[in-house]
Design a protein around this motif. Structure first.
Motif, PDB file in Angstrom:
ATOM      1  N   GLN A  57       0.840  -1.196   0.000  1.00  0.00           N
ATOM      2  CA  GLN A  57       0.000   0.000   0.000  1.00  0.00           C
ATOM      3  C   GLN A  57       0.872   1.241   0.000  1.00  0.00           C
ATOM      4  O   GLN A  57       1.761   1.373   0.819  1.00  0.00           O
ATOM      5  CB  GLN A  57      -0.860   0.001   1.266  1.00  0.00           C
ATOM      6  CG  GLN A  57      -2.268  -0.395   1.019  1.00  0.00           C
ATOM      7  CD  GLN A  57      -3.172  -0.130   2.194  1.00  0.00           C
ATOM      8  OE1 GLN A  57      -2.780   0.470   3.174  1.00  0.00           O
ATOM      9  NE2 GLN A  57      -4.376  -0.610   2.099  1.00  0.00           N
ATOM     10  N   LYS A  58       0.577   2.103  -0.941  1.00  0.00           N
ATOM     11  CA  LYS A  58       1.386   3.325  -1.050  1.00  0.00           C
ATOM     12  C   LYS A  58       0.445   4.474  -1.397  1.00  0.00           C
ATOM     13  O   LYS A  58      -0.420   4.314  -2.279  1.00  0.00           O
ATOM     14  CB  LYS A  58       2.382   3.139  -2.200  1.00  0.00           C
ATOM     15  CG  LYS A  58       3.726   3.814  -1.987  1.00  0.00           C
ATOM     16  CD  LYS A  58       4.772   3.352  -2.985  1.00  0.00           C
ATOM     17  CE  LYS A  58       4.390   3.680  -4.409  1.00  0.00           C
ATOM     18  NZ  LYS A  58       5.451   3.313  -5.369  1.00  0.00           N
ATOM     19  N   MET A  59       0.627   5.594  -0.757  1.00  0.00           N
ATOM     20  CA  MET A  59      -0.271   6.728  -1.037  1.00  0.00           C
ATOM     21  C   MET A  59      -0.033   7.261  -2.438  1.00  0.00           C
ATOM     22  O   MET A  59       1.076   7.176  -2.966  1.00  0.00           O
ATOM     23  CB  MET A  59       0.010   7.853  -0.039  1.00  0.00           C
ATOM     24  CG  MET A  59      -0.550   7.552   1.324  1.00  0.00           C
ATOM     25  SD  MET A  59      -0.510   8.968   2.402  1.00  0.00           S
ATOM     26  CE  MET A  59      -1.682  10.048   1.641  1.00  0.00           C
ATOM     27  N   ILE A  60      -1.068   7.849  -3.013  1.00  0.00           N
ATOM     28  CA  ILE A  60      -0.901   8.501  -4.317  1.00  0.00           C
ATOM     29  C   ILE A  60      -0.331   9.897  -4.021  1.00  0.00           C
ATOM     30  O   ILE A  60      -0.905  10.623  -3.196  1.00  0.00           O
ATOM     31  CB  ILE A  60      -2.254   8.646  -5.048  1.00  0.00           C
ATOM     32  CG1 ILE A  60      -2.895   7.268  -5.255  1.00  0.00           C
ATOM     33  CG2 ILE A  60      -2.064   9.349  -6.378  1.00  0.00           C
ATOM     34  CD1 ILE A  60      -4.303   7.337  -5.792  1.00  0.00           C
ATOM     35  N   PRO A  61       0.789  10.254  -4.634  1.00  0.00           N
ATOM     36  CA  PRO A  61       1.407  11.548  -4.319  1.00  0.00           C
ATOM     37  C   PRO A  61       0.435  12.703  -4.565  1.00  0.00           C
ATOM     38  O   PRO A  61      -0.184  12.783  -5.626  1.00  0.00           O
ATOM     39  CB  PRO A  61       2.592  11.642  -5.288  1.00  0.00           C
ATOM     40  CG  PRO A  61       2.805  10.274  -5.788  1.00  0.00           C
ATOM     41  CD  PRO A  61       1.538   9.514  -5.670  1.00  0.00           C
ATOM     42  N   GLY A  62       0.295  13.565  -3.551  1.00  0.00           N
ATOM     43  CA  GLY A  62      -0.549  14.748  -3.711  1.00  0.00           C
ATOM     44  C   GLY A  62      -1.981  14.543  -3.277  1.00  0.00           C
ATOM     45  O   GLY A  62      -2.736  15.500  -3.132  1.00  0.00           O
ATOM     46  N   VAL A  63      -2.398  13.280  -3.053  1.00  0.00           N
ATOM     47  CA  VAL A  63      -3.803  13.023  -2.699  1.00  0.00           C
ATOM     48  C   VAL A  63      -3.896  12.830  -1.190  1.00  0.00           C
ATOM     49  O   VAL A  63      -3.238  11.944  -0.638  1.00  0.00           O
ATOM     50  CB  VAL A  63      -4.333  11.767  -3.437  1.00  0.00           C
ATOM     51  CG1 VAL A  63      -5.738  11.440  -2.973  1.00  0.00           C
ATOM     52  CG2 VAL A  63      -4.298  11.998  -4.934  1.00  0.00           C
ATOM     53  N   LYS A  64      -4.727  13.642  -0.543  1.00  0.00           N
ATOM     54  CA  LYS A  64      -4.785  13.581   0.925  1.00  0.00           C
ATOM     55  C   LYS A  64      -5.726  12.478   1.410  1.00  0.00           C
ATOM     56  O   LYS A  64      -5.388  11.693   2.283  1.00  0.00           O
ATOM     57  CB  LYS A  64      -5.240  14.930   1.478  1.00  0.00           C
ATOM     58  CG  LYS A  64      -4.202  16.017   1.358  1.00  0.00           C
ATOM     59  CD  LYS A  64      -4.665  17.314   2.012  1.00  0.00           C
ATOM     60  CE  LYS A  64      -3.705  18.438   1.657  1.00  0.00           C
ATOM     61  NZ  LYS A  64      -4.340  19.754   1.734  1.00  0.00           N
ATOM     62  N   GLN A  65      -6.939  12.458   0.873  1.00  0.00           N
ATOM     63  CA  GLN A  65      -7.922  11.482   1.358  1.00  0.00           C
ATOM     64  C   GLN A  65      -8.529  10.741   0.174  1.00  0.00           C
ATOM     65  O   GLN A  65      -8.803  11.344  -0.853  1.00  0.00           O
ATOM     66  CB  GLN A  65      -9.093  12.177   2.089  1.00  0.00           C
ATOM     67  CG  GLN A  65      -8.682  13.167   3.138  1.00  0.00           C
ATOM     68  CD  GLN A  65      -8.439  12.508   4.462  1.00  0.00           C
ATOM     69  OE1 GLN A  65      -8.506  11.283   4.569  1.00  0.00           O
ATOM     70  NE2 GLN A  65      -8.131  13.299   5.461  1.00  0.00           N
ATOM     71  N   VAL A  66      -8.775   9.439   0.356  1.00  0.00           N
ATOM     72  CA  VAL A  66      -9.400   8.646  -0.709  1.00  0.00           C
ATOM     73  C   VAL A  66     -10.719   8.087  -0.161  1.00  0.00           C
ATOM     74  O   VAL A  66     -10.743   7.439   0.884  1.00  0.00           O
ATOM     75  CB  VAL A  66      -8.489   7.489  -1.151  1.00  0.00           C
ATOM     76  CG1 VAL A  66      -9.188   6.637  -2.194  1.00  0.00           C
ATOM     77  CG2 VAL A  66      -7.180   8.023  -1.722  1.00  0.00           C
ATOM     78  N   ILE A  67     -11.797   8.363  -0.880  1.00  0.00           N
ATOM     79  CA  ILE A  67     -13.115   7.830  -0.488  1.00  0.00           C
ATOM     80  C   ILE A  67     -13.574   6.932  -1.627  1.00  0.00           C
ATOM     81  O   ILE A  67     -13.550   7.348  -2.794  1.00  0.00           O
ATOM     82  CB  ILE A  67     -14.159   8.959  -0.321  1.00  0.00           C
ATOM     83  CG1 ILE A  67     -13.647  10.037   0.602  1.00  0.00           C
ATOM     84  CG2 ILE A  67     -15.504   8.413   0.117  1.00  0.00           C
ATOM     85  CD1 ILE A  67     -13.760   9.740   2.055  1.00  0.00           C
ATOM     86  N   VAL A  68     -13.979   5.705  -1.303  1.00  0.00           N
ATOM     87  CA  VAL A  68     -14.505   4.827  -2.351  1.00  0.00           C
ATOM     88  C   VAL A  68     -16.019   4.718  -2.198  1.00  0.00           C
ATOM     89  O   VAL A  68     -16.535   4.680  -1.080  1.00  0.00           O
ATOM     90  CB  VAL A  68     -13.866   3.416  -2.348  1.00  0.00           C
ATOM     91  CG1 VAL A  68     -12.383   3.500  -2.550  1.00  0.00           C
ATOM     92  CG2 VAL A  68     -14.191   2.635  -1.120  1.00  0.00           C
ATOM     93  N   VAL A  69     -16.695   4.683  -3.347  1.00  0.00           N
ATOM     94  CA  VAL A  69     -18.149   4.522  -3.358  1.00  0.00           C
ATOM     95  C   VAL A  69     -18.427   3.168  -3.986  1.00  0.00           C
ATOM     96  O   VAL A  69     -18.117   2.940  -5.162  1.00  0.00           O
ATOM     97  CB  VAL A  69     -18.825   5.654  -4.166  1.00  0.00           C
ATOM     98  CG1 VAL A  69     -20.332   5.466  -4.179  1.00  0.00           C
ATOM     99  CG2 VAL A  69     -18.468   7.007  -3.579  1.00  0.00           C
ATOM    100  N   ALA A  70     -18.942   2.249  -3.178  1.00  0.00           N
ATOM    101  CA  ALA A  70     -19.137   0.875  -3.653  1.00  0.00           C
ATOM    102  C   ALA A  70     -20.538   0.415  -3.287  1.00  0.00           C
ATOM    103  O   ALA A  70     -21.277   1.113  -2.587  1.00  0.00           O
ATOM    104  CB  ALA A  70     -18.093  -0.037  -3.007  1.00  0.00           C
ATOM    105  N   SER A  71     -20.887  -0.793  -3.779  1.00  0.00           N
ATOM    106  CA  SER A  71     -22.204  -1.278  -3.419  1.00  0.00           C
ATOM    107  C   SER A  71     -22.301  -2.782  -3.311  1.00  0.00           C
ATOM    108  O   SER A  71     -23.014  -3.293  -2.468  1.00  0.00           O
ATOM    109  CB  SER A  71     -23.249  -0.801  -4.421  1.00  0.00           C
ATOM    110  OG  SER A  71     -23.092  -1.526  -5.613  1.00  0.00           O
ATOM    111  N   GLY A  72     -21.606  -3.514  -4.149  1.00  0.00           N
ATOM    112  CA  GLY A  72     -21.856  -4.961  -4.175  1.00  0.00           C
ATOM    113  C   GLY A  72     -22.806  -5.259  -5.315  1.00  0.00           C
ATOM    114  O   GLY A  72     -22.466  -5.972  -6.239  1.00  0.00           O
ATOM    115  N   LYS A  73     -23.985  -4.687  -5.282  1.00  0.00           N
ATOM    116  CA  LYS A  73     -24.973  -4.911  -6.331  1.00  0.00           C
ATOM    117  C   LYS A  73     -24.806  -3.849  -7.407  1.00  0.00           C
ATOM    118  O   LYS A  73     -24.434  -2.717  -7.113  1.00  0.00           O
ATOM    119  CB  LYS A  73     -26.384  -4.794  -5.739  1.00  0.00           C
ATOM    120  CG  LYS A  73     -27.467  -5.457  -6.580  1.00  0.00           C
ATOM    121  CD  LYS A  73     -27.289  -6.935  -6.603  1.00  0.00           C
ATOM    122  CE  LYS A  73     -28.376  -7.673  -7.325  1.00  0.00           C
ATOM    123  NZ  LYS A  73     -28.022  -9.062  -7.593  1.00  0.00           N
ATOM    124  N   GLY A  74     -25.095  -4.208  -8.637  1.00  0.00           N
ATOM    125  CA  GLY A  74     -25.010  -3.230  -9.695  1.00  0.00           C
ATOM    126  C   GLY A  74     -26.287  -2.435  -9.833  1.00  0.00           C
ATOM    127  O   GLY A  74     -27.349  -2.886  -9.417  1.00  0.00           O
TER     128      GLY A  74
END
Lengths: 270, 276
Positions: A57-74
């Motif tokens: 795991q390595k941070m993306i340079p310049g990006v402070k916070q990462v939020i993922v939007v997921a669901s499981g179902k399409g």
């Protein structure tokens, strides 16, 4: 008595004269140590071998916070929620990026009204496209509209790695990632590649969708990604003529699931 | 396993009820429900749930929690009716809420086992419910079934352009792998207010909907299924929508779609026999 190799003849007489008898307690201690040492060594070696394939795991340079939007179902409204979340955060004068991780069915280009191929910077990074103040990157910019991406998991992993690392994101306060449906390669690749600040699970009130939302929550918990809460989409439909409200996909199912999983319901959309 | 014909249901967008057996991504059971009409004609139907990460078929068919048994002749599918057998990873999980966090090769392995090791018996129709996208599962199924004759794929979509955009990719995929396309079904097409009977387009067909897309791509359009909340409710309760609410306009459309698919299969069968 310890067995001596014939090389003992070369040992100095002082050492040789002491190796005549090995007390039993030493033999037992040596035997116990070698077996536990052996078992430990095997376990450590196994862990090292298994970890070899897993990216660090390595941070993306310049990006402070990462939020993922997921669901499981399409089809529950992940992309819609991700786009509106990005726009909402940007309204607070934050610099926001939006990554479309749905390699097979990228929706972000159409939703953000963006077309074209990304340019390359001098350092060979892809320059993301910008609209409404949001920097966006999607597989949709890299393939023709209508061309299917018929890839197996390994190629998808490699594509995700490029979309994360070989894009000139610049300085971002938030990077919102729109995940594809399911709990497979893409979800695993992203969670293993970058540290994620939080995951938002989107679902409709229907039991079938909630079942998959629960699976997605469990997946994130297994890979140590904090789940920020559940968003209930398509909660109710108001007839434009008589204003009668119909619960097309059931009523408030997400609240019950959120209570069961000790999560908050972040919002309930029409 | 003797399977007379195979049908593959796909849709690139999730929640559009892909899977022949399952309509729409949200309500996989819809398609499954519609396959109950095959039972009425005493056809033997096998339903394979290829969606490893989100297996909805067991819940939709009302057989959640059932176990798969292994015998000398292979795995025995779970029978909803005498002539409708189902196989899904949902039956193999220790808990109904367990997440299946698998990469492609593992999913492929299980799909292969489902196709090879399940004792379906003599089956008239094998229907495969696929997850959204054009990924490992789709490739594997097409690859493993390439030796048999797959009658075709039924593609499910909603009327909105975001969905149609993905469905065009799915259509391209089918053409690339020489999979005949039986037709496209437009789901969630219109909602009738139960109070004032006003019809609303919740997913407006801004670019003409599936009908126009099919016309442009010269693909048969199988039908428009309206958005009836009782469909989703039947799915959640594991009941047959066609049996419970036979008077719904959606039931009529489903039956018509099934009839057209059966006609296609019969024509395809005779074409294959003629060329053999």
């Amino acid at each position: 008595m310890a067995l001596l190799h014939r090389s003992w003849r070369r040992w100095p007489p002082v050492v040789a004269c002491h190796i005549t008898h090995t007390p039993a307690w030493i033999t037992a201690a040596l035997r116990a140590r070698s077996s536990s040492f052996g078992a430990e060594k095997i376990e450590e070696r196994q862990k090292r071998l298994m970890a070899r394939g897993i990216p660090k795991q390595k941070m993306i340079p310049g990006v402070k916070q990462v939020i993922v939007v997921a669901s499981g179902k399409g089809g529950v409204g992940k992309s819609t929620t991700a786009v509106n979340l990005a726009l909402g955060i940007a309204a607070y004068d934050m610099v926001v990026g939006l990554l479309d991780a749905d390699v097979y069915g990228p929706s972000i280009p159409r939703m953000m009204n963006l077309r074209g191929n990304p340019e390359l910077t001098n350092s060979n990074l892809m320059r993301p496209l910008v609209n409404f103040g949001i920097v966006c990157m999607s597989m949709g910019f890299l393939v023709e509209e209508g061309a299917p991406v018929v890839w197996r998991g390994l190629m998808v992993m490699s594509a995700i790695e490029r979309l994360l690392r070989q894009v000139d994101w610049g300085q971002l306060d938030y990077l919102v990632i729109d995940m594809p449906p399911g709990t497979g390669d893409v979800q695993l690749s992203i969670s293993q590649n970058i540290p994620i600040s939080g995951a938002i699970i989107v679902s409709t009130p229907q039991d079938i969708a909630l079942l998959d939302a629960q699976r997605a929550t469990e997946m994130f918990r297994k890979v140590n990604v904090p789940v920020l809460g559940i968003v209930q989409n398509m909660s109710v439909f108001q007839c434009p003529k008589c204003k009668y409200e119909s619960h097309i996909f059931g009523a408030d199912g997400a609240r019950a699931l959120a209570a069961k999983l000790a999560l908050d319901v972040l919002g309930s959309f029409l | 396993m003797l399977v007379s014909r195979g049908t593959f249901v796909g849709s690139t967008g999730g929640g559009r009820n892909t899977s022949l057996l399952s309509w729409n991504r949200k309500c996989s059971s819809r398609t499954t429900r519609s396959w109950r009409t095959f039972q009425a004609t005493r056809h033997h139907v096998a339903l394979l749930d290829a969606d490893m990460c989100g297996p909805s078929i067991p819940k939709i068919m009302g057989v959640e929690g059932e176990q798969v048994h292994q015998s000398g002749s292979g795995w025995s599918p779970v029978y909803v009716e005498e002539n409708l057998g189902i196989m899904s990873i949902g039956f193999l999980l220790s808990s109904l809420d367990d997440a299946v966090i698998w990469r492609g090769p593992k999913k492929n392995g299980l799909i292969k086992q489902f196709l090879r090791d399940v004792d379906w018996g003599e089956v008239d129709y094998l229907i495969v419910d696929t997850p959204p996208g054009t990924s490992d599962e789709h490739l594997s199924i097409v690859q493993y079934l390439s030796a048999t004759q797959v009658d075709g794929a039924v593609i499910i979509t909603t009327p909105q352009e975001v969905s149609l955009q993905d469905v065009r990719k799915e259509i391209n995929f089918c053409r690339k792998v020489n999979l005949p396309i039986i037709g496209v079904v437009e789901n969630m097409s219109g909602f009738v207010c139960p109070k004032c009977q006003h019809e609303s387009q919740i997913f407006p067909p801004t670019t003409g909907g599936a009908m126009k897309m099919c016309k442009d791509l010269s693909i048969p359009f199988l039908g428009k299924v309206p958005l009836d909340p009782r469909i989703g409710k039947s799915c959640d309760e594991g009941k047959s929508f066609l049996t419970e609410i036979p008077g719904s306009s959606a039931t009529v459309v489903y039956k018509d779609i099934i009839h057209r698919i059966q006609e296609h299969c019969a024509t395809h069968q005779s074409d294959v026999e003629a060329t053999a």
